[in-house]
Design an enzyme around this catalytic site. Structure first.
Site, PDB file in Angstrom:
ATOM      1  N   ASP A 103      51.105 113.468  16.300  1.00  0.00           N
ATOM      2  CA  ASP A 103      50.019 113.611  15.325  1.00  0.00           C
ATOM      3  C   ASP A 103      49.437 115.024  15.449  1.00  0.00           C
ATOM      4  OD1 ASP A 103      48.016 113.252  13.515  1.00  0.00           O
ATOM      5  OD2 ASP A 103      46.829 111.894  14.731  1.00  0.00           O
ATOM      6  N   PHE A 104      50.315 116.034  15.260  1.00  0.00           N
ATOM      7  CA  PHE A 104      49.878 117.421  15.353  1.00  0.00           C
ATOM      8  C   PHE A 104      49.152 117.798  14.066  1.00  0.00           C
ATOM      9  CE2 PHE A 104      53.108 119.253  18.634  1.00  0.00           C
ATOM     10  CZ  PHE A 104      52.740 118.261  19.524  1.00  0.00           C
ATOM     11  N   GLU A 105      47.960 118.322  14.209  1.00  0.00           N
ATOM     12  CA  GLU A 105      47.145 118.710  13.069  1.00  0.00           C
ATOM     13  C   GLU A 105      46.637 120.136  13.253  1.00  0.00           C
ATOM     14  OE1 GLU A 105      44.102 115.780  12.285  1.00  0.00           O
ATOM     15  OE2 GLU A 105      45.432 114.098  12.689  1.00  0.00           O
ATOM     16  N   GLY A 106      45.816 120.591  12.329  1.00  0.00           N
ATOM     17  CA  GLY A 106      45.178 121.903  12.460  1.00  0.00           C
ATOM     18  C   GLY A 106      46.176 123.040  12.572  1.00  0.00           C
TER      19      GLY A 106
END
Length: 601
Positions: free
Chosen positions: A386-389
């Protein structure tokens, strides 16, 4: 707002000077007799035929004349440009004009061989005519006309665009190809061939109405298809004058193929994130209290010790924040009980606060080691990314999603392949990217050919592509998202079934990356895809009511109850739904869970 500087007074003086030269005066008089309007479909009466646009449609009102006009809407780093390439004669004078309305509308021509020109208006509350002129260079045979708006200023309109001057060619688009047939069919590809068309310089291949690639000869293989799925194909012939009508369609059904890793998931699964390391406003929910309806439970979150360390730690919620938190022993016992009931429990890495950038091989190795330690300590079934930003971002020279070279991308792919190989075929691997990192790749990829775009755009595509044979589930977050263009070339916004239908159809159909028909992101199998939705209005922007969830599932699995978006088939094997989060659904009296159970039984 900064705007490009324009040189219309200089161009006007230059044009007057050139026309004073006797030789050029004779040329202008000679050309005048053969002048014609060379713009194709300048009144947009035939939709966008002849035009290539990034964010546009045709409307019946307002119009300057006829029954249609162009409406284009800038968004983000896209100025909503429409272009058309026109055949012209060298050393000839042309007048470009068009009627526009809206804020900051531009009309111009590139590739003139002399000085490219443009004209614009800052504000046109009603229809306003823009006009500019240019003279082609000594070897110029084509110019590109364009309209565009300005970033963040709203929709603009254009109508009755014309380019008046001597025609460069009297050729017509070729006739439609005939004899289209299939030559081979596998689980993931279909081979096609057709009869040659006189005057064609190439061919465009369409799958289910969408252009997927081009061919220079009379055969092509369309790959990246889903097993046991019916597809419709057509081809069109192309030359300098444009594209022919499409051929008669031929259908083919791919053969059965591998169904991916063996993970024992039910045919339709409900996936939810459990706040395991924090309470949030929804309160803490003990793992043992999660109802049996939830088939995949993602423990949120494992986070790095620093953004670039690769060292992931999973810290359970402290008693000070979660007074009802269970002991480690009870937590591990609950994991085993869920697994005994056929459920999968994963560690989710990242989240909004957990930026993970594997910039070095040392960080990659630390990621593999630390994630393995978490999985082994708690006896988990797998991993959710859940890699974000700013976790994933593409270097400026990284333009091919099939062959990435940005370290954070390459190292993540390597780490995930290592983990998959270590734990074997039963290892569950899921991903939860945001729409900006996936579906936005249909329009933009990284910084773009000319730079200036957000380097994170489409950055998940190489990871998904490289792991597609190992990926159990992709559940894109269809929430907290801006408008995204679908395969119908229309923008879709959160708040209803239409957004989920369009975003999911893109994953199941595949799409050309950054509009390149020769660089297609292939479709995922329906059993690899779940739809990400917020569980309640408290959970995030983009909540939809149960009736809209049902409408979404009807359209995607049965092709019924659809709205305006034209789906590319029905996918009864669609895996299911994902939500943020189990905790927020409990807070809302299990509305999301009850909707899922009511639909799939």
């Amino acid at each position: 707002m900064d705007r490009p500087r324009h040189i219309r007074p200089v161009l006007a003086t230059l044009t007057a000077t050139l026309l004073a030269v006797p030789g050029l005066t004779a040329l202008s008089s000679s050309a005048q007799a053969a002048d014609a309007d060379l713009a194709r479909n300048g009144g947009f009466e035939s939709g966008l035929d002849g035009w290539s646009c990034t964010a546009a449609t045709t409307v019946g009102s307002p119009v300057h004349s006829g029954s249609s006009a162009l409406q284009a809407t800038p968004a983000g780093s896209d100025n909503a440009q429409c272009t058309q390439t026109v055949t012209v004669q060298p050393n000839s004078q042309y007048t470009l004009s068009g009627w526009v309305r809206g804020s900051y509308v531009y009309l111009g021509a590139n590739g003139t061989g002399t000085t490219d020109v443009s004209t614009w208006t800052q504000s046109a509350p009603d229809w306003q005519k823009l006009t500019t002129t240019f003279t082609t260079g000594a070897s110029t045979t084509k110019v590109t006309l364009y309209t565009h708006g300005w970033y963040g200023t709203g929709a603009y309109y254009a109508d009755d665009v014309s380019l008046v001057g001597p025609g460069g060619s009297t050729s017509q688009p070729p006739s439609a190809p005939s004899g289209l047939r299939t030559t081979s069919v596998s689980s993931t590809s279909v081979g096609l061939s057709w009869s040659a068309v006189t005057g064609a310089t190439g061919y465009a291949v369409y799958r289910d109405g969408a252009k997927v690639q081009t061919a220079s000869g009379t055969s092509a293989t369309v790959s990246g298809l889903s097993p046991a799925t019916a597809y419709s194909f057509q081809v069109a012939a192309v030359n300098d004058a444009g594209e022919s009508a499409k051929s008669a369609a031929v259908t083919a059904t791919t053969t059965d193929g591998p169904t991916g890793p063996s993970t024992d998931l039910p045919t339709h699964a409900l996936v939810g994130y459990l706040h395991a390391s924090f309470a949030n406003g929804s309160g803490y929910t003990r793992l043992a209290d999660v109802p049996d309806s939830w088939d995949v439970i993602d423990l949120a979150f494992g986070e790095p010790t620093s953004a670039t360390s690769g060292d992931i730690r999973f810290n359970r919620c402290p008693v000070s924040e979660c007074p009802n938190v269970e002991s480690d022993a009870d937590f591990k016992a609950a994991i085993k009980a869920k697994q005994a009931a056929g459920k999968k429990v994963l560690i989710s890495i990242g989240g909004a606060n957990g930026q993970v950038q594997l910039t070095t091989t040392a960080a990659r190795d630390a990621f593999v080691s630390s994630v393995s330690n978490i999985i082994d300590t708690y006896g988990l079934d797998g991993l959710d990314i859940d890699f974000e930003g700013h976790s994933l971002s593409l270097n400026a020279d990284d333009t091919d999603f099939k062959n990435p070279k940005t370290p954070v991308i390459v190292n993540l792919i390597s780490a995930l392949k290592t983990l998959k190989a270590k734990y074997g075929s039963d290892f569950v691997l899921t991903m939860a990217p945001e729409t900006f990192f996936v579906q936005m790749g249909y329009q933009f990829y990284g910084t773009g050919k000319f730079g200036g775009q957000d380097p994170r755009c489409g950055a998940y595509l190489p990871v998904i592509y490289a792991l597609r044979d190992d990926l159990t589930l992709l559940h894109v977050q269809d929430y907290n998202s801006g408008p995204i263009m679908g395969l119908d070339n229309q923008y879709h916004s959160m708040g209803g079934a239409d957004f989920h239908i369009a975003m999911t159809d893109m994953l199941l159909t595949g799409f050309p990356v950054a509009g390149d028909a020769n660089n297609v992101f292939p479709p995922l199998r329906p059993d690899q895809v779940a739809i990400g939705m917020p569980a309640s209005v408290n959970a995030g922007n983009g909540y939809v009511a149960p009736a809209e969830v049902t409408k979404t599932l009807d359209c995607l699995t049965k092709k019924t109850n659809c709205g305006s978006y034209p789906t590319h088939g029905s996918r009864p094997a669609l895996r299911g739904l994902m939500t943020w989060s189990v905790n927020w659904d409990r807070f809302s009296n299990w509305e999301f869970q009850r909707t899922f159970d009511g639909y799939f039984g």
